[in-house]
Design an enzyme around this catalytic site. Sequence first.
Site, PDB file in Angstrom:
ATOM      1  N   LYS A  11       0.815  -1.224   0.000  1.00 53.55           N
ATOM      2  CA  LYS A  11       0.000   0.000   0.000  1.00 53.55           C
ATOM      3  C   LYS A  11       0.855   1.285   0.000  1.00 53.55           C
ATOM      4  O   LYS A  11       2.069   1.233   0.247  1.00 53.55           O
ATOM      5  CB  LYS A  11      -0.928  -0.033   1.215  1.00 53.55           C
ATOM      6  CG  LYS A  11      -1.935  -1.198   1.160  1.00 53.55           C
ATOM      7  CD  LYS A  11      -2.936  -1.103   2.306  1.00 53.55           C
ATOM      8  CE  LYS A  11      -3.975  -2.205   2.224  1.00 53.55           C
ATOM      9  NZ  LYS A  11      -5.009  -2.072   3.271  1.00 53.55           N
ATOM     10  N   TYR A  51     -12.492  -2.248  -3.810  1.00 53.70           N
ATOM     11  CA  TYR A  51     -12.984  -2.329  -2.429  1.00 53.70           C
ATOM     12  C   TYR A  51     -14.504  -2.208  -2.339  1.00 53.70           C
ATOM     13  O   TYR A  51     -15.030  -1.890  -1.270  1.00 53.70           O
ATOM     14  CB  TYR A  51     -12.309  -1.254  -1.571  1.00 53.70           C
ATOM     15  CG  TYR A  51     -10.908  -1.634  -1.113  1.00 53.70           C
ATOM     16  CD1 TYR A  51     -10.707  -2.709  -0.253  1.00 53.70           C
ATOM     17  CD2 TYR A  51      -9.791  -0.919  -1.519  1.00 53.70           C
ATOM     18  CE1 TYR A  51      -9.432  -3.055   0.183  1.00 53.70           C
ATOM     19  CE2 TYR A  51      -8.512  -1.261  -1.089  1.00 53.70           C
ATOM     20  CZ  TYR A  51      -8.347  -2.338  -0.234  1.00 53.70           C
ATOM     21  OH  TYR A  51      -7.094  -2.692   0.214  1.00 53.70           O
ATOM     22  N   ASN A 114      -2.038   0.209   6.761  1.00 51.36           N
ATOM     23  CA  ASN A 114      -1.563  -1.074   7.297  1.00 51.36           C
ATOM     24  C   ASN A 114      -0.679  -1.849   6.311  1.00 51.36           C
ATOM     25  O   ASN A 114      -0.586  -3.068   6.380  1.00 51.36           O
ATOM     26  CB  ASN A 114      -2.730  -1.913   7.827  1.00 51.36           C
ATOM     27  CG  ASN A 114      -3.703  -2.325   6.745  1.00 51.36           C
ATOM     28  OD1 ASN A 114      -3.576  -1.920   5.592  1.00 51.36           O
ATOM     29  ND2 ASN A 114      -4.687  -3.139   7.102  1.00 51.36           N
ATOM     30  N   HIS A 117      -2.333  -5.540   1.651  1.00 56.26           N
ATOM     31  CA  HIS A 117      -3.639  -6.199   1.521  1.00 56.26           C
ATOM     32  C   HIS A 117      -3.384  -7.611   1.032  1.00 56.26           C
ATOM     33  O   HIS A 117      -2.465  -7.838   0.231  1.00 56.26           O
ATOM     34  CB  HIS A 117      -4.526  -5.466   0.500  1.00 56.26           C
ATOM     35  CG  HIS A 117      -5.712  -6.283   0.065  1.00 56.26           C
ATOM     36  ND1 HIS A 117      -6.876  -6.339   0.788  1.00 56.26           N
ATOM     37  CD2 HIS A 117      -5.881  -7.128  -0.995  1.00 56.26           C
ATOM     38  CE1 HIS A 117      -7.724  -7.162   0.188  1.00 56.26           C
ATOM     39  NE2 HIS A 117      -7.149  -7.650  -0.902  1.00 56.26           N
ATOM     40  N   GLU A 128      -9.899 -11.020  -7.443  1.00 58.27           N
ATOM     41  CA  GLU A 128      -8.978  -9.880  -7.313  1.00 58.27           C
ATOM     42  C   GLU A 128      -7.829  -9.976  -8.317  1.00 58.27           C
ATOM     43  O   GLU A 128      -7.413  -8.961  -8.875  1.00 58.27           O
ATOM     44  CB  GLU A 128      -8.452  -9.806  -5.873  1.00 58.27           C
ATOM     45  CG  GLU A 128      -9.544  -9.436  -4.874  1.00 58.27           C
ATOM     46  CD  GLU A 128      -9.054  -9.373  -3.428  1.00 58.27           C
ATOM     47  OE1 GLU A 128      -9.851  -9.002  -2.568  1.00 58.27           O
ATOM     48  OE2 GLU A 128      -7.875  -9.698  -3.167  1.00 58.27           O
TER      49      GLU A 128
HETATM   50  P1  CMP Z   1      -7.451  -4.498   3.721  1.00 54.08           P
HETATM   51  O1  CMP Z   1      -6.969  -5.863   4.058  1.00 54.08           O
HETATM   52  O2  CMP Z   1      -6.874  -3.851   2.511  1.00 54.08           O
HETATM   53  O3  CMP Z   1      -9.050  -4.531   3.568  1.00 54.08           O
HETATM   54  C1  CMP Z   1      -9.856  -3.380   3.784  1.00 54.08           C
HETATM   55  C2  CMP Z   1      -9.079  -2.231   4.350  1.00 54.08           C
HETATM   56  O4  CMP Z   1      -9.838  -1.209   4.953  1.00 54.08           O
HETATM   57  C3  CMP Z   1      -8.203  -2.740   5.471  1.00 54.08           C
HETATM   58  O5  CMP Z   1      -7.167  -3.542   4.957  1.00 54.08           O
HETATM   59  C4  CMP Z   1      -7.768  -1.444   6.114  1.00 54.08           C
HETATM   60  O6  CMP Z   1      -6.682  -0.843   5.454  1.00 54.08           O
HETATM   61  C5  CMP Z   1      -8.975  -0.525   5.879  1.00 54.08           C
HETATM   62  N1  CMP Z   1      -9.680  -0.179   7.101  1.00 54.08           N
HETATM   63  C6  CMP Z   1      -9.772   1.050   7.616  1.00 54.08           C
HETATM   64  N2  CMP Z   1     -10.486   1.049   8.738  1.00 54.08           N
HETATM   65  C7  CMP Z   1     -10.876  -0.227   8.965  1.00 54.08           C
HETATM   66  C8  CMP Z   1     -11.650  -0.861   9.980  1.00 54.08           C
HETATM   67  N3  CMP Z   1     -12.170  -0.178  11.009  1.00 54.08           N
HETATM   68  N4  CMP Z   1     -11.845  -2.184   9.885  1.00 54.08           N
HETATM   69  C9  CMP Z   1     -11.324  -2.897   8.839  1.00 54.08           C
HETATM   70  N5  CMP Z   1     -10.574  -2.342   7.848  1.00 54.08           N
HETATM   71  C10 CMP Z   1     -10.350  -1.011   7.909  1.00 54.08           C
END
Ligand code: CMP
Length: 140
Positions: A11, A51, A114, A117, A128
């Site tokens: 990311k 998403y 984070n 993904h 995906e």
């Molecule tokens: P990802 O695995 O990419 O899938 C959805 C993304 O939404 C997640 O990682 C986070 O980067 C983002 N995100 C932001 N806030 C939240 C939350 N409260 N719960 C889950 N995902 C979140």
Amino acid sequence: MPIQQTLSIIKPDATARNITGQIVAKLEEAGLRVVAQKRVKWKQTEARKFYAVHKDRPFYKDLVKFMTSGPIVLQVLEGNNAVSKNRKVMGATNPEEAAPGTIRAEFAENIERNSVHGSDSAENAGKEIRMCFRKPEIVG
Ligand code: CMP
């Protein structure tokens, strides 16, 4: 154990800090093989589509904004049980809950920023991967 493929995204928070190599090293150490990889900058439409499953969640708008804020690295990872193996090496979505040694425990800034993904099921991995790569781009 079945050989699987899964989609991984490094990311914008990680590309900004120039730690894509450190993340790939963790994936490879876990037994995953990068069989496709490209660095791109998503447009709003691409992030929204990717998403779409989260479109009713309160974090959706910010997530789309973040995922279009800088370059990302799209990857197809291959290996035995690649979907669960990748999720294990990534660690929990929230870095505060991620197990020590995982990518998110070591590199993630917060639950949104984070670092990575990974597909959450074999079915979603297929979807995906098809969204992000053409067949000839994947070379096992
Ligand atoms: P990802 O695995 O990419 O899938 C959805 C993304 O939404 C997640 O990682 C986070 O980067 C983002 N995100 C932001 N806030 C939240 C939350 N409260 N719960 C889950 N995902 C979140």
